[in-house]
Design a protein around this motif. Structure first.
Motif, mmCIF file in Angstrom:
data_model
loop_
_atom_site.group_PDB
_atom_site.id
_atom_site.type_symbol
_atom_site.label_atom_id
_atom_site.label_comp_id
_atom_site.label_asym_id
_atom_site.label_seq_id
_atom_site.Cartn_x
_atom_site.Cartn_y
_atom_site.Cartn_z
ATOM 1 N N TYR A 81 91.314 21.641 23.262
ATOM 2 C CA TYR A 81 89.631 21.190 23.763
ATOM 3 C C TYR A 81 90.397 19.549 24.315
ATOM 4 N N ASP A 82 91.417 19.226 22.449
ATOM 5 C CA ASP A 82 91.657 17.503 23.249
ATOM 6 C C ASP A 82 92.981 17.469 24.025
ATOM 7 N N ARG A 83 93.407 18.454 24.475
ATOM 8 C CA ARG A 83 94.474 18.395 25.209
ATOM 9 C C ARG A 83 93.830 19.162 26.870
ATOM 10 N N TYR A 140 90.223 23.054 19.108
ATOM 11 C CA TYR A 140 89.997 21.536 19.168
ATOM 12 C C TYR A 140 91.146 20.833 19.503
ATOM 13 N N TRP A 141 92.434 21.111 18.980
ATOM 14 C CA TRP A 141 93.499 20.451 19.348
ATOM 15 C C TRP A 141 93.457 21.380 21.261
ATOM 16 N N GLY A 176 89.882 16.126 26.394
ATOM 17 C CA GLY A 176 90.285 15.383 25.518
ATOM 18 C C GLY A 176 89.590 14.735 24.808
ATOM 19 N N ILE A 177 89.660 14.413 24.016
ATOM 20 C CA ILE A 177 88.595 14.446 22.903
ATOM 21 C C ILE A 177 88.011 12.637 22.583
ATOM 22 N N ASP A 178 88.543 12.465 23.553
ATOM 23 C CA ASP A 178 87.349 10.134 23.650
ATOM 24 C C ASP A 178 86.851 10.699 24.806
ATOM 25 N N ASN A 179 86.473 12.003 25.484
ATOM 26 C CA ASN A 179 85.333 12.725 26.143
ATOM 27 C C ASN A 179 84.397 12.738 25.578
ATOM 28 N N LEU A 180 84.699 13.338 23.783
ATOM 29 C CA LEU A 180 83.448 13.973 23.219
ATOM 30 C C LEU A 180 82.007 12.818 23.418
#
Lengths: 438, 366
Positions: free
Chosen positions: A426-428, A423-424, A431-435
């Motif tokens: 993916y965020d890097r 998850y981390w 970007g989790i905002d893009n989820l």
């Protein structure tokens, strides 16, 4: 507050920097006061859910994580009738504390063991203490019960007396295990979960090759989950695109077909796959009937990894289609048209214009499917056979059959940790905002 | 421009028909030729077939029948990306995941143009629309007007000879629209690009175009320069659709050369110019622009027919006065007068006589 108006302290010349309300109160304080009621009310509204999550989710996970590093089965026994907790193996624990790892197991150690065996017999706790050691060295439970039964007859020299009861007591590994079990907090279960153990000298090493299961199973879980994620992506992308571009009345109908499996029990879906895939099943029968296959050469499509992959890909497909659909639906067809009018072939327009705009959906779908696949249990249990089992099947085994909850907890914690790392990552990377889940 | 012949036609529609469902025709027998460098506007209400024509020209729709020619070559079977036509969309269609510079660079990249030349062209195109400083922004960080400028620059950056614009200013506010209308026409003329512009805004069509094609019901109702279109509408649809218009129904009594006498349904008799009426006894709808109505008797020709009118309402609009009259039973008759120092301000209830020059009152189809 009757007046929400603020001005720069007209009635309060001494403090020009601090914003105040017209009657001189500091603005921040006034704001907090004005909103306190609304905030309190909002908090009471979410309170039931908060409590529910705390009690049924956060607390059990915390307890599980605690259990993965904490097991006091060797040093405390609890009377379930009265709830009284009695320390056991006190003498041996003391001996371990006084003698560093690698010390010779001498008469004093056996004397401590003998004294503890008497307590075990009295407390009827030999089975429990033995079970704790049995997690790591099989046969230890009976060793403990047998020795405790004869505890009263033990007399110095204790070493000979105890070894006379069972020569297994001479095993140095046993003493290493007992040493680690003598403290309630231990990393043993995590070591076991990655196929490692401590040798007689207390050094960490891999377990015997034929006993290495968990790392292989983690690997298999990871690979199968990746394969399933990839397959769902390949299958879902065109379907989602079709759903997103069809006129609403057709796409709604198709959407029902996509959602239909959701309304069917998971067990029913899995067993349907069993009916289809088994060697006397629909698919094999059809192929034999059509003469594609000989009756003797029926394809083994289940009770192996293929079965797990096929059934799980189908079951997890909607989790890929829905995020993709929700991302594709609002993409205006004029983007691709614009690209085409600017000179791009349809492939270039797809690759450079359409596809990049669907990446948030791909990310969301892939993350969702992968996380679900990594923890999947029922489907691999039913159609996976021996080599289609995933790590969650083993966690379930330790929860239900071997009753080694600490090991189950350690395995589950590793799984959780792995997912958090993904998850981390993916965020890097994305970007989790893009989820975009829907 | 209006005198273009098929020989120098850069864009030509020849007997083009389009149907989506095989039951109704959206475009019915379209014939149109455009010389190089012309700014032509397709104007019409929604559903009149103007956007369909544009999409057929761009290659996103195929003509059901007929031929579309670009520079003399039929393009029906050429895919959109090989037509080399720049296009500006109503919603701008800027690629949201690319910066402004990347958006502009895209058509050059797919044409395999080298990096340095690409950067040079992108810079020039951005300067052309006065957006030079915005190359690193994303479309979402720009206002509507800025986005439209970028979309324009993107459609022009690969130097197409033909540019299509599909209601590009539809989503902008009035002031911005007027500025951009001027900028687009200036650019199109400076660069000598042939432009097909689709809009449903008649002011836009009149102010920007060399010629306007008024679409209705899948046909071009009239194709003419703006002044001709406004002053000499060929039929009552065009007269109604372009600008404000007073209409009265009646019967043709007599045709004498380029004037005719029409007896209105209320019994009054007026002079008019026969446009598409041919013989006495035919029903007609006469049309007169509000600013061509005269109530100063001295300015009328001697012997001209006049009508009695009653002032219903006087509206002060700053630059003009708008007076609503009751004429021949119709109380929606509008007269517009310029706000000049010697201009008469009519009062409600006043009885006046109105008239007009016969050529301003056009007898059209009923």
């Amino acid at each position: 507050m009757t007046d929400g108006l603020a001005n720069q302290g007209t009635g309060n010349a001494s403090n020009e920097l601090l914003l105040t309300t017209v009657d001189g109160k500091p603005l921040k304080e006034a704001l907090i006061h004005a909103e306190a009621r609304a905030k309190r009310r909002a908090f009471f509204l979410v309170l039931p859910l908060l409590l529910f999550i705390l009690i049924t989710f956060v607390a059990p996970i915390g307890q599980m994580l605690h259990r993965s590093v904490h097991n006091d089965g060797f040093i405390v026994t609890e009377d379930f009738g009265t709830g009284v907790r009695t320390p056991i193996m006190v003498n041996l624990t003391e001996w371990f504390n006084e003698n560093p790892p690698g010390s010779e197991i001498d008469e004093s150690a056996y004397a401590a063991l003998a004294a503890d065996m008497v307590v075990l017999k009295k407390e009827r706790a030999a089975g429990q203490a033995g079970t704790r050691i049995n997690y790591e060295i099989s046969g230890s439970r009976s060793l403990f019960t047998k020795t405790a039964r004869n505890a009263d007859k033990l007399a110095p020299p204790y070493k000979e007396a105890i070894i006379a009861i069972d020569p297994d007591w001479e095993n140095p590994e046993l003493w290493t295990v007992m040493r680690s079990a003598s403290s309630a907090y231990t990393a043993t279960f995590y070591l076991a979960a990655i196929d490692m153990t401590r040798n007689a000298n207390g050094d960490i090493e891999m377990v015997n090759e034929n006993r290495q299961v968990y790392v292989k199973l983690f690997q298999r879980t990871l690979i199968l989950s990746l394969v399933i994620t990839f397959l769902t992506f390949v299958l879902a992308y065109p379907v989602a695109h079709l759903l997103a571009t069809l006129p609403l009345r057709y796409s709604n109908l198709l959407m029902i077909l996509v959602l239909l499996p959701f309304w069917t029990s998971l067990l029913v879906r899995t067993t349907s796959w069993m009916i289809l895939l088994q060697s006397q099943g629909v698919l094999n029968d059809a192929m034999v009937g059509l003469g594609i296959l000989d009756d003797e050469n029926r394809i083994q499509m289940m009770y192996n990894q293929a079965g797990t992959v096929i059934a799980m890909t189908h079951i997890l497909l909607p989790f890929m289609i829905l995020p993709l659909y929700s991302v594709m639906r609002p993409i205006n067809p004029s983007y691709v048209r614009a690209a085409r009018s600017l000179g791009a072939t349809s492939w270039t327009a797809f690759r450079r214009i359409y596809f990049p705009q669907t990446v948030p959906g791909i990310g969301a779908g892939a993350l969702l499917v992968f996380i679900l696949a990594v923890g999947y249990y029922i489907t691999p249990a039913l159609v996976g056979g021996a080599d289609g089992q995933l790590i969650s099947n083993l966690i379930a085994f330790h929860m239900q059959k071997s009753l080694n909850w600490s090991l189950a907890a350690a395995l589950a914690a590793l799984l959780l940790g792995g997912i958090l790392i993904l998850y981390w990552l993916y965020d890097r990377l994305i970007g989790i905002d893009n989820l975009k889940l829907g | 421009m209006a005198g273009s012949s098929a020989n120098d036609a850069f864009v030509a529609f020849e007997r083009v028909q389009k149907s989506y469902d095989g039951e109704t025709l959206v475009v019915k027998d379209l014939n149109l030729t455009m010389p190089k460098g012309e700014f032509l506007t397709m104007l019409g209400p929604s559903g009149s077939g103007k956007t369909t024509c544009l999409m057929m020209l761009a290659g996103f729709e195929t003509a059901t029948h007929g031929e579309i020619l670009l520079d003399g070559k039929p393009i029906n079977n050429i895919p959109p990306h090989k037509r080399g036509i720049g296009m500006v969309f109503q919603n701008y269609a800027l690629f949201p995941h690319m910066t402004v510079a990347e958006n502009l660079s895209f058509p050059l990249e797919v044409r395999k143009i080298g990096k340095s030349e690409r950067e040079e062209k992108v810079r020039r195109a951005l300067d052309m629309v006065q957006m030079g400083k915005f190359d690193g922004r994303r479309p979402a960080q720009l206002s509507g007007g800025q986005q439209q400028r970028i979309a324009l620059a993107r459609a022009l950056v690969f130097e197409p000879e033909l540019v299509l614009m599909d209601e590009p200013l539809g989503a902008l506010d009035k002031q911005l629209r007027e500025t951009l209308q001027f900028e687009i026409t200036r650019l199109a003329h400076n660069l000598g690009i042939t432009t097909v512009y689709v809009t449903h805004d008649q002011t836009e069509a009149l102010t920007m175009s060399d010629r306007v094609a008024v679409f209705d019901d899948g046909r071009i109702q009239q194709l003419a320069p703006p002044d001709v279109l406004y002053e000499q509408p060929q039929n009552s649809f065009v007269a109604q659709f372009i600008g404000e218009n007073n209409t009265m129904d009646g019967v043709v009594q007599e045709i004498k050369g380029d004037t005719c006498i029409v007896k209105l349904d209320g019994g009054e008799v007026i002079d008019a110019k026969p446009v598409n009426v041919s013989k006495p006894g035919e029903r007609t709808r006469v049309s007169i622009r509000p600013e061509r109505v005269e109530f100063n008797k001295d300015r009328l020709k001697p012997g001209a027919h006049t009508l009695k009118a009653e002032v219903m309402e006087f509206i002060y609009m700053g630059d003009i006065f708008r007076t609503r009259l009751r004429v021949a039973g119709n109380d929606e008759f509008i007269v517009k007068t310029r706000n000049a120092p010697d201009q008469v301000r009519l009062r409600p209830g006043q009885q006046i006589d109105i008239g007009w020059l016969p050529q301003d009152c056009r007898a059209l189809d009923a």
